[in-house]
Design an enzyme around this catalytic site. Structure first.
Site, short mmCIF file in Angstrom:
data_model
loop_
_atom_site.label_atom_id
_atom_site.label_comp_id
_atom_site.label_asym_id
_atom_site.label_seq_id
_atom_site.Cartn_x
_atom_site.Cartn_y
_atom_site.Cartn_z
N ASP A 139 -9.79 3.41 -6.80
CA ASP A 139 -9.38 2.26 -5.99
C ASP A 139 -9.93 2.49 -4.59
O ASP A 139 -9.43 3.32 -3.84
CB ASP A 139 -7.85 2.16 -6.00
N TYR A 183 -1.35 3.51 -4.02
CA TYR A 183 -0.68 2.28 -3.60
C TYR A 183 0.58 2.15 -4.46
O TYR A 183 0.57 2.45 -5.66
CB TYR A 183 -1.65 1.11 -3.84
C1 LIG Z 1 -3.13 -4.15 -1.75
C2 LIG Z 1 -3.62 -3.02 -2.55
C3 LIG Z 1 -3.66 -3.10 -3.95
C4 LIG Z 1 -3.20 -4.31 -4.70
O1 LIG Z 1 -3.98 -5.41 -4.44
P1 LIG Z 1 -3.47 -6.92 -4.65
O2 LIG Z 1 -4.67 -7.73 -4.33
O3 LIG Z 1 -2.32 -7.14 -3.71
O4 LIG Z 1 -3.04 -7.01 -6.07
C5 LIG Z 1 -4.15 -2.02 -4.65
N1 LIG Z 1 -4.56 -0.89 -4.02
C6 LIG Z 1 -4.52 -0.79 -2.68
C7 LIG Z 1 -4.99 0.47 -2.05
C8 LIG Z 1 -4.06 -1.83 -1.90
O5 LIG Z 1 -4.01 -1.72 -0.57
#
Ligand SMILES: *Cc1c(COP(=O)(O)O)cnc(C)c1O
Length: 387
Positions: free
Chosen positions: A172, A100
């Protein structure tokens, strides 16, 4: 005026009450001491946790098979808390090159500024791991499905490389969600989510989650969250818990819509390429099939033939579908990565990742597929007619 007292009520509420209170007061000094010594359970001050964040974190931990976890103000604070909670001076970080965009900034700009050496690897290319994941590596950060190219990480190879050097694997899991892939059951130590997206599902809050297996490391991260003030708002947790009750239903519908949309796009003349891990011609299709038996997610990418004028014509005719930059909403949302998330990435780097100028990313929603199909048919016809 004095503070009120809650009315007597022998009943237990069915819906989780919202606890906006910052402070909790106690009957006596010795009760406070019992609390601080861990002899009784309770809350003291919202930055250290609140009932709504604990309820939600427990649900997410259950979904991920985590020993514990903590809610944070956003997905980015979850990842940041994990890094700051475990890294010490001299530690190295290895990170996927396809994270991201803001995570890329965290590992590419912020961590190096604080003195951490960060090396990148290509999550789909096991040969790139050996150079990035070395005995000095403390944390390895990856995602499972990349944005916006929907490349599937070679997870087994990454987990093995991290384990071989004793590094913590932080995943993530936002794009895959706990229903499609469980990092902790596949060799990861920590799992992070942007709960903002599919898990809450209604684009009305920012929240993150960080969970894991080792209680000592989880405590270090929870401390970091309360020290740095990365804590989650009770109101956001309360709303997200409500959204979470329909998560599996939404995921099922959105995944079915995504598969149907991919087929529709493949069949249309205005489209030159479709990126969706469920398609047999996707570069990582075989890996996706073995790693993701519950489905290929809710994201679809496609490239429109022609130039910017074709994209403009498409978006003008697709007026019913919001054009913006988020994902995981109940509504289908369109994004142009080259114009938004990857705008500041040098053009040659962007193209090397496969992010063409006319790439459209679709976060597929839960609408009746007939509605989605009608809107896309009209917009694709308009793109084609633009010449
Ligand atoms: C949106 C997103 C983030 C960040 O999340 P927020 O809640 O906007 O801080 C991190 N990783 C991925 C894969 C995302 O899609």
């Amino acid at each position: 005026m004095r503070r009120g007292v809650l009315p007597e009520n022998a009943g237990t509420p069915l819906a989780t009450p919202l606890f906006p209170s910052v402070m909790y007061h106690y009957e006596s000094v010795s009760q406070m001491e019992d609390l601080y010594e861990g002899r009784i359970e309770g809350f003291t001050y919202a930055r250290y946790g609140n009932p709504n964040s604990v309820i939600l974190a427990e649900k997410l931990s259950w979904m991920e098979g985590a020993a514990g976890g903590t809610m944070t103000a956003s997905g980015m604070t979850a990842i940041t808390a994990a890094m700051l909670g475990v890294l010490s001076q001299g530690d190295g970080v290895a990170a996927s090159s396809q994270l991201y965009r803001r995570s890329l900034k965290l590992v590419g700009e912020v961590l190096p500024r604080l003195g951490f050496e960060v090396r990148q690897f290509d999550p789909s290319e096991p040969a790139s791991l050996a150079k990035a994941i070395t005995p000095g590596t403390r944390v390895v950060l990856t995602e499972v499905i990349s944005n916006p190219m929907l490349r599937v990480a070679n997870f087994a190879a990454i987990a093995e490389a991290a384990k071989a050097v004793g590094a913590l694997l932080l995943v993530d899991n936002t794009f895959t969600t706990p229903s499609l892939f469980n990092p902790l059951a596949n060799g990861a130590d920590l799992v992070a989510h942007s709960v903002t997206k599919m898990l809450s599902g209604h684009s009305d809050l920012n929240l993150g989650y960080i969970g894991g297996l080792d209680p000592v490391i989880l405590d270090q991260i929870a401390d970091t969250i309360s020290i740095m003030g990365f804590n989650a708002s009770p109101h956001d947790c309360w709303l997200a818990e409500r959204g979470l009750h329909t998560f599996d239903l939404r995921l099922r519908q959105a995944q079915a819509n995504a598969a149907s949309l991919a087929d529709l796009l493949v069949a249309h003349e205005a489209v030159t390429r479709v990126h969706y891990p469920g398609l047999a011609d996707h570069v990582d299709h075989d890996l996706a099939r073995s790693m993701l038996p519950n489905g290929y997610g809710t994201m679809v990418g496609f490239v429109l033939g022609g130039d910017r004028s074709n994209v403009d014509a498409f978006l003008a005719a697709a007026g019913n579908i919001p054009y913006g930059s988020t994902l995981g909403d109940v509504a289908t949302v369109l994004t142009l990565p080259a114009i938004s998330s990857h705008r500041t990435m040098p053009r040659d780097e962007r193209l090397a990742l496969g992010i063409e100028q006319n790439l459209v990313r679709v976060s597929v929603g839960i609408e009746d597929f007939d509605l989605i199909a009608a809107d896309f048919a009209e917009a694709l016809d308009a793109a084609k007619a633009a010449g």
